[in-house]
Design a protein around this motif. Sequence first.
Motif, PDB file in Angstrom:
ATOM      1  N   ARG A 129       0.853  -1.184   0.000  1.00 54.97           N
ATOM      2  CA  ARG A 129       0.000   0.000   0.000  1.00 54.97           C
ATOM      3  C   ARG A 129       0.888   1.233   0.000  1.00 54.97           C
ATOM      4  O   ARG A 129       1.926   1.263   0.648  1.00 54.97           O
ATOM      5  CB  ARG A 129      -0.885  -0.027   1.248  1.00 54.97           C
ATOM      6  CG  ARG A 129      -1.784   1.154   1.421  1.00 54.97           C
ATOM      7  CD  ARG A 129      -2.607   0.956   2.713  1.00 54.97           C
ATOM      8  NE  ARG A 129      -2.944   2.221   3.314  1.00 54.97           N
ATOM      9  CZ  ARG A 129      -4.000   2.955   2.991  1.00 54.97           C
ATOM     10  NH1 ARG A 129      -4.819   2.543   2.053  1.00 54.97           N
ATOM     11  NH2 ARG A 129      -4.252   4.085   3.595  1.00 54.97           N
ATOM     12  N   VAL A 130       0.440   2.243  -0.725  1.00 50.43           N
ATOM     13  CA  VAL A 130       1.146   3.516  -0.776  1.00 50.43           C
ATOM     14  C   VAL A 130       0.097   4.620  -0.725  1.00 50.43           C
ATOM     15  O   VAL A 130      -0.981   4.493  -1.307  1.00 50.43           O
ATOM     16  CB  VAL A 130       2.001   3.637  -2.069  1.00 50.43           C
ATOM     17  CG1 VAL A 130       2.577   5.023  -2.232  1.00 50.43           C
ATOM     18  CG2 VAL A 130       3.123   2.603  -2.065  1.00 50.43           C
ATOM     19  N   VAL A 131       0.431   5.706  -0.026  1.00 47.07           N
ATOM     20  CA  VAL A 131      -0.444   6.868   0.028  1.00 47.07           C
ATOM     21  C   VAL A 131       0.237   8.042  -0.668  1.00 47.07           C
ATOM     22  O   VAL A 131       1.450   8.040  -0.891  1.00 47.07           O
ATOM     23  CB  VAL A 131      -0.818   7.262   1.483  1.00 47.07           C
ATOM     24  CG1 VAL A 131      -1.557   6.132   2.173  1.00 47.07           C
ATOM     25  CG2 VAL A 131       0.402   7.700   2.282  1.00 47.07           C
ATOM     26  N   ALA A 132      -0.558   9.032  -1.007  1.00 47.59           N
ATOM     27  CA  ALA A 132      -0.052  10.310  -1.510  1.00 47.59           C
ATOM     28  C   ALA A 132      -0.864  11.397  -0.823  1.00 47.59           C
ATOM     29  O   ALA A 132      -2.066  11.234  -0.593  1.00 47.59           O
ATOM     30  CB  ALA A 132      -0.193  10.403  -3.024  1.00 47.59           C
ATOM     31  N   ILE A 133      -0.201  12.487  -0.495  1.00 49.75           N
ATOM     32  CA  ILE A 133      -0.828  13.558   0.274  1.00 49.75           C
ATOM     33  C   ILE A 133      -0.627  14.864  -0.476  1.00 49.75           C
ATOM     34  O   ILE A 133       0.487  15.175  -0.897  1.00 49.75           O
ATOM     35  CB  ILE A 133      -0.176  13.659   1.671  1.00 49.75           C
ATOM     36  CG1 ILE A 133      -0.220  12.310   2.384  1.00 49.75           C
ATOM     37  CG2 ILE A 133      -0.856  14.744   2.502  1.00 49.75           C
ATOM     38  CD1 ILE A 133       0.786  12.164   3.505  1.00 49.75           C
ATOM     39  N   ALA A 134      -1.719  15.617  -0.627  1.00 50.88           N
ATOM     40  CA  ALA A 134      -1.617  16.898  -1.321  1.00 50.88           C
ATOM     41  C   ALA A 134      -2.559  17.906  -0.678  1.00 50.88           C
ATOM     42  O   ALA A 134      -3.605  17.533  -0.128  1.00 50.88           O
ATOM     43  CB  ALA A 134      -1.964  16.751  -2.800  1.00 50.88           C
ATOM     44  N   HIS A 135      -2.175  19.164  -0.777  1.00 51.70           N
ATOM     45  CA  HIS A 135      -3.085  20.238  -0.373  1.00 51.70           C
ATOM     46  C   HIS A 135      -4.367  20.073  -1.175  1.00 51.70           C
ATOM     47  O   HIS A 135      -4.336  19.738  -2.363  1.00 51.70           O
ATOM     48  CB  HIS A 135      -2.425  21.592  -0.651  1.00 51.70           C
ATOM     49  CG  HIS A 135      -3.189  22.758  -0.135  1.00 51.70           C
ATOM     50  ND1 HIS A 135      -4.319  23.223  -0.746  1.00 51.70           N
ATOM     51  CD2 HIS A 135      -2.989  23.538   0.947  1.00 51.70           C
ATOM     52  CE1 HIS A 135      -4.788  24.265  -0.067  1.00 51.70           C
ATOM     53  NE2 HIS A 135      -3.989  24.472   0.967  1.00 51.70           N
ATOM     54  N   MET A 150      -4.681   5.913  -7.898  1.00 50.80           N
ATOM     55  CA  MET A 150      -4.943   6.191  -6.486  1.00 50.80           C
ATOM     56  C   MET A 150      -6.326   6.809  -6.342  1.00 50.80           C
ATOM     57  O   MET A 150      -6.797   7.501  -7.239  1.00 50.80           O
ATOM     58  CB  MET A 150      -3.878   7.132  -5.917  1.00 50.80           C
ATOM     59  CG  MET A 150      -2.474   6.592  -6.053  1.00 50.80           C
ATOM     60  SD  MET A 150      -1.229   7.653  -5.313  1.00 50.80           S
ATOM     61  CE  MET A 150      -1.099   6.854  -3.709  1.00 50.80           C
ATOM     62  N   VAL A 151      -6.956   6.552  -5.216  1.00 52.93           N
ATOM     63  CA  VAL A 151      -8.289   7.088  -4.960  1.00 52.93           C
ATOM     64  C   VAL A 151      -8.264   7.923  -3.679  1.00 52.93           C
ATOM     65  O   VAL A 151      -7.533   7.610  -2.744  1.00 52.93           O
ATOM     66  CB  VAL A 151      -9.354   5.971  -4.848  1.00 52.93           C
ATOM     67  CG1 VAL A 151      -9.509   5.252  -6.175  1.00 52.93           C
ATOM     68  CG2 VAL A 151      -8.998   4.988  -3.759  1.00 52.93           C
ATOM     69  N   PRO A 152      -9.083   8.993  -3.654  1.00 51.43           N
ATOM     70  CA  PRO A 152      -9.156   9.793  -2.434  1.00 51.43           C
ATOM     71  C   PRO A 152      -9.649   8.922  -1.278  1.00 51.43           C
ATOM     72  O   PRO A 152     -10.603   8.155  -1.432  1.00 51.43           O
ATOM     73  CB  PRO A 152     -10.167  10.883  -2.762  1.00 51.43           C
ATOM     74  CG  PRO A 152     -10.275  10.896  -4.244  1.00 51.43           C
ATOM     75  CD  PRO A 152      -9.951   9.517  -4.710  1.00 51.43           C
ATOM     76  N   GLU A 153      -8.964   9.015  -0.160  1.00 49.12           N
ATOM     77  CA  GLU A 153      -9.315   8.204   0.995  1.00 49.12           C
ATOM     78  C   GLU A 153      -9.926   9.041   2.111  1.00 49.12           C
ATOM     79  O   GLU A 153     -10.904   8.650   2.719  1.00 49.12           O
ATOM     80  CB  GLU A 153      -8.071   7.480   1.493  1.00 49.12           C
ATOM     81  CG  GLU A 153      -8.349   6.431   2.531  1.00 49.12           C
ATOM     82  CD  GLU A 153      -7.110   5.625   2.832  1.00 49.12           C
ATOM     83  OE1 GLU A 153      -7.009   4.504   2.310  1.00 49.12           O
ATOM     84  OE2 GLU A 153      -6.241   6.126   3.579  1.00 49.12           O
ATOM     85  N   ILE A 170      -3.482   3.687  -2.701  1.00 43.66           N
ATOM     86  CA  ILE A 170      -3.617   2.588  -3.643  1.00 43.66           C
ATOM     87  C   ILE A 170      -3.111   1.320  -2.979  1.00 43.66           C
ATOM     88  O   ILE A 170      -2.086   1.331  -2.299  1.00 43.66           O
ATOM     89  CB  ILE A 170      -2.861   2.855  -4.973  1.00 43.66           C
ATOM     90  CG1 ILE A 170      -3.148   1.755  -5.997  1.00 43.66           C
ATOM     91  CG2 ILE A 170      -1.373   3.026  -4.740  1.00 43.66           C
ATOM     92  CD1 ILE A 170      -2.693   2.091  -7.409  1.00 43.66           C
ATOM     93  N   ASP A 171      -3.868   0.266  -3.145  1.00 48.07           N
ATOM     94  CA  ASP A 171      -3.462  -1.066  -2.726  1.00 48.07           C
ATOM     95  C   ASP A 171      -2.620  -1.610  -3.882  1.00 48.07           C
ATOM     96  O   ASP A 171      -3.130  -1.801  -4.985  1.00 48.07           O
ATOM     97  CB  ASP A 171      -4.701  -1.931  -2.482  1.00 48.07           C
ATOM     98  CG  ASP A 171      -4.346  -3.347  -2.083  1.00 48.07           C
ATOM     99  OD1 ASP A 171      -3.223  -3.801  -2.347  1.00 48.07           O
ATOM    100  OD2 ASP A 171      -5.226  -4.010  -1.505  1.00 48.07           O
ATOM    101  N   LEU A 172      -1.360  -1.840  -3.643  1.00 49.01           N
ATOM    102  CA  LEU A 172      -0.472  -2.192  -4.748  1.00 49.01           C
ATOM    103  C   LEU A 172      -0.749  -3.578  -5.327  1.00 49.01           C
ATOM    104  O   LEU A 172      -0.310  -3.881  -6.425  1.00 49.01           O
ATOM    105  CB  LEU A 172       0.986  -2.056  -4.324  1.00 49.01           C
ATOM    106  CG  LEU A 172       1.400  -0.605  -4.046  1.00 49.01           C
ATOM    107  CD1 LEU A 172       2.854  -0.537  -3.615  1.00 49.01           C
ATOM    108  CD2 LEU A 172       1.170   0.281  -5.257  1.00 49.01           C
ATOM    109  N   SER A 173      -1.522  -4.405  -4.626  1.00 48.84           N
ATOM    110  CA  SER A 173      -1.911  -5.687  -5.219  1.00 48.84           C
ATOM    111  C   SER A 173      -2.888  -5.469  -6.379  1.00 48.84           C
ATOM    112  O   SER A 173      -3.068  -6.346  -7.212  1.00 48.84           O
ATOM    113  CB  SER A 173      -2.535  -6.614  -4.174  1.00 48.84           C
ATOM    114  OG  SER A 173      -3.766  -6.074  -3.711  1.00 48.84           O
ATOM    115  N   GLU A 174      -3.496  -4.291  -6.437  1.00 45.57           N
ATOM    116  CA  GLU A 174      -4.423  -3.957  -7.516  1.00 45.57           C
ATOM    117  C   GLU A 174      -3.800  -3.011  -8.548  1.00 45.57           C
ATOM    118  O   GLU A 174      -4.450  -2.636  -9.502  1.00 45.57           O
ATOM    119  CB  GLU A 174      -5.664  -3.299  -6.925  1.00 45.57           C
ATOM    120  CG  GLU A 174      -6.423  -4.212  -5.983  1.00 45.57           C
ATOM    121  CD  GLU A 174      -7.574  -3.514  -5.275  1.00 45.57           C
ATOM    122  OE1 GLU A 174      -7.800  -2.326  -5.541  1.00 45.57           O
ATOM    123  OE2 GLU A 174      -8.214  -4.165  -4.446  1.00 45.57           O
TER     124      GLU A 174
END
Length: 177
Positions: A129-135, A150-153, A170-174
């Motif tokens: 799993r990986v996340v991304a963070i943005a203003h 990636m989808v907004p969480e 994003i779940d990296l298995s997908e």
Amino acid sequence: MTEILTPRLLLRRFTGDDLAPMAEINADPEVMRWIGDGSVQDLEQTAESIERWEEEWDDEGFGLFAVELLGSGELIGFSGLSVPEFLPELRHEVEISWRIGRPFWGQGYASEAAHAVLEFALQDRGLDRVVAIAHISNTASQNVMRKLGMVPERDTTDPRFGLPLRVHAIDLSEYQG
């Protein structure tokens, strides 16, 4: 030494030659607009940042890659993985991020580098799993996140500056590459 080649880019560890061009990128108010409180960084602050980024490679087994153009060897920014220490609720996650110099915007370099980093996270580092963070107002970065699948969480607040942030994941298995 860890390196990743894409059709147009070389992602590699930072060297001393990268300090001045990275400092130039960090000194651009438009580049830094959505980072932290939007403050630019000088040469000394950039050197400290690069030192921290390189230490993360030793501590975590991943970090931020310097991104250079294959044709010219010019440094255009960074992309990579880090632990988002600034956000206590996500300290157990791994974040993908990027920062590209303004002359290179709109050419797909951020997406190309980030795709390669996601593959590195999955195939080389075994992350699931990986996340991304943005203003919340940083639509350009959120567009890259969507291109990555990636989808907004959730939305949260940067505790340092009180600014609204959106977390994508994003779940990296997908991950479809």
